[in-house]
Design an enzyme around this catalytic site. Structure first.
Site, mmCIF file in Angstrom:
data_model
loop_
_atom_site.group_PDB
_atom_site.id
_atom_site.type_symbol
_atom_site.label_atom_id
_atom_site.label_comp_id
_atom_site.label_asym_id
_atom_site.label_seq_id
_atom_site.Cartn_x
_atom_site.Cartn_y
_atom_site.Cartn_z
ATOM 1 N N HIS A 214 16.482 50.992 9.022
ATOM 2 C CA HIS A 214 17.394 51.258 10.140
ATOM 3 C C HIS A 214 18.855 51.069 9.715
ATOM 4 O O HIS A 214 19.766 51.138 10.545
ATOM 5 C CB HIS A 214 17.034 50.296 11.289
ATOM 6 N N LYS A 216 22.652 51.489 8.192
ATOM 7 C CA LYS A 216 23.681 52.521 8.125
ATOM 8 C C LYS A 216 24.770 52.026 7.178
ATOM 9 O O LYS A 216 25.658 51.267 7.572
ATOM 10 C CB LYS A 216 24.285 52.806 9.499
ATOM 11 N N ASP A 221 32.774 55.208 -4.340
ATOM 12 C CA ASP A 221 33.463 54.738 -5.551
ATOM 13 C C ASP A 221 33.449 53.222 -5.710
ATOM 14 O O ASP A 221 34.229 52.678 -6.499
ATOM 15 C CB ASP A 221 34.916 55.234 -5.579
ATOM 16 N N HIS A 394 25.547 52.060 22.314
ATOM 17 C CA HIS A 394 24.687 51.894 21.142
ATOM 18 C C HIS A 394 25.274 50.874 20.169
ATOM 19 O O HIS A 394 24.730 50.623 19.104
ATOM 20 C CB HIS A 394 24.519 53.256 20.448
ATOM 21 N N LYS A 396 26.386 47.493 18.275
ATOM 22 C CA LYS A 396 25.691 46.246 17.944
ATOM 23 C C LYS A 396 26.705 45.296 17.321
ATOM 24 O O LYS A 396 27.007 45.400 16.136
ATOM 25 C CB LYS A 396 24.543 46.509 16.971
ATOM 26 N N ASP A 401 34.032 32.470 19.243
ATOM 27 C CA ASP A 401 35.105 31.475 19.085
ATOM 28 C C ASP A 401 36.325 31.972 18.302
ATOM 29 O O ASP A 401 36.997 31.180 17.614
ATOM 30 C CB ASP A 401 34.558 30.204 18.410
#
Length: 477
Positions: A214, A216, A221, A394, A396, A401
């Protein structure tokens, strides 16, 4: 005929008992054990098939042995050692040591962190970065669609491959089930190295269909990296889709590169450890910039179902339990494991400002209903739950603090914490934390509080019963 049916029934129940015994002796969380037991026992035949495909525990397996892992990590470790005047913030040292000890997720100084909150910001910058590549492009993605955006990115990668740039792409086989084979084959024919992650082919690998990559991650470079929640698909460039990606430059990219190269070894069995994948980053020494310490420290943490411990979940729990003022969390799916839910409720009761933001309208009807009782339970414990109305959320992310934040592919649910191969960047420093905090507050301004919706806080008996029944299956999702 009657005797044959009796014999078949006896054989079937023996298989059921053996399967249930296997589930029990796996010593997983009691909730997950009970859920699979109910499915196997009360769903004839299909329950066993579902368990074989989706339920087998792979946490004791090792996809990469320690010698290979050391080989793939040595360049990133060299970069870590070469960092001058690296100072670890004392208040976050337990979390940093946890990640470093569990999976060798080393802390790196980052030169710059940029946060994107939609595809209109992210994809043009990704395309510019790809166009500037001179050595290599590495992409680790869950979904790459054969649509206008997917083809645009594919064309850009092909153009760089024709120029002699090394281009490698990992896509998840299940995530891209609906993508025509020809889409990836075209890239292969143009010199791009393309590999599916855990391809599901009957009968081989069918037991791995539940364990998906899952992540991404994009690395260009060895100097620029992207991480977050966006796949490569046209729906991510929409006013109705709210997501978060982060661009990192500097030695922090070493951590992303290591994550990609480990995945590449797994899918291609090729060890890539050349120094060119970890190029020297000039000007990052704090003394050279007149700074006493780096502005932001970064750890890229990966978790998977084939390592002894769920590292990212452990990190979430440690950060939440250590919060003194606030914890803000965005997630599209809220089906928390017991440790995460307990941590959230504990600090909320202790007076910490705990806020949770989820989409009001989910893209999964089943997950939406399974999570409703969890949201209500969190709200009743003092967590301020809000439902985002500006489209599908969507994103996440978590911020705590004004000093620690994280963004990546990990949802607050059983699947991300236990079943998926995930990757998150954890940032230590006020600059990035305040950026993430502002993102959360902007999203919260487009939301409605759960406590203001009587139909959600006090549902009728049959609705509550349905929610509870669906919740039983939450550990299996």
């Amino acid at each position: 005929m009657h005797e044959l049916n009796i014999i078949l029934a006896i054989i079937y129940y023996i298989i059921v008992v053996l399967t249930v015994t296997h589930v029990v002796m796996d010593n997983r969380q009691p909730a997950k054990t009970m859920a699979w037991t109910l499915v196997i026992w009360f769903v004839p035949v299909a329950g066993i098939i579902l368990y074989l495909f989706f339920g087998r525990n792979t946490r004791k397996e090792r996809l990469v042995n320690q010698r290979q892992l050391d080989e793939l990590s040595k360049r990133s470790m060299l970069g870590f050692v070469e960092q001058q005047n690296l100072r670890l913030p004392e208040e976050h040292k337990p979390v940093i040591d946890l990640f470093a000890g569990q999976s060798l997720s080393l802390p790196f100084q980052t030169d710059e962190v940029e946060v994107y909150t939609d595809g209109y910001q992210f994809f043009p910058d990704l395309m510019r970065t790809i166009a500037q590549a001179s050595s290599h492009i590495h992409i680790d993605i869950y979904i790459m669609e054969d649509d206008a955006l997917g083809r645009l990115v594919a064309d850009a990668l092909i153009a760089k491959a024709r120029q002699g740039v090394e281009v490698r792409l990992i896509y998840d086989d299940v995530g891209c089930w609906q993508v025509p084979h020809r889409f990836f084959e075209r890239m292969r024919e143009e010199g791009i190295e393309v590999a599916p992650f855990l391809p599901v082919r009957f009968p081989s690998f069918t037991s791995k269909v539940n364990y998906r990559n899952h992540r991404k991650l994009m690395v260009v470079d060895g100097r620029t990296g992207f991480i977050g929640g966006m796949n490569i698909a046209l729906r991510y460039v929409s006013d109705e889709w709210r997501d978060t990606m982060v661009r990192v430059t500097g030695t922090g990219v070493y951590a992303m590169q290591r994550a990609f190269l480990i995945d590449w070894y797994f899918v291609d069995r090729t060890l890539l450890s050349d120094r060119k994948y970890y190029p020297p980053i000039p000007g990052l020494c704090p003394a050279a910039r007149g700074l006493s310490s780096p502005s932001t420290l970064l750890q890229v943490v990966t978790s998977s179902p084939v390592v002894p411990y769920p590292e990212i979940m452990q990190g979430f729990v440690r950060i939440i339990m250590g919060a003194k003022k606030y914890v803000f969390i965005e997630t599209p799916y809220f089906l928390p494991t017991d440790p995460v839910l307990f941590a959230l409720k504990t600090v909320a009761v202790a007076g910490v400002d705990v806020r949770l933001l989820v989409p009001k309208k989910n893209d999964s009807w089943f997950v939406d209903w399974a999570g409703r009782s969890y949201l209500r339970e969190a709200e009743e414990a003092g967590v301020k739950v809000s439902l985002y109305e500006g489209g599908f959320l969507h994103s996440k992310l978590m911020v705590c603090d004004d000093s620690i934040s994280t963004c990546g592919s990990t949802n607050v649910d059983f699947r991300s914490f236990e079943n998926n191969f995930e990757a998150n960047a954890f940032f230590y420093g006020g600059k990035t934390a305040l950026q993430m905090k502002q993102v959360f507050l902007d999203d919260e301004a487009q939301s409605v509080q759960l406590s203001s919706l009587p139909e959600r806080m006090n549902p009728k008996f049959m609705v509550r019963l349905f929610e509870s029944l669906i919740r039983l299956l939450a550990p299996l999702m």
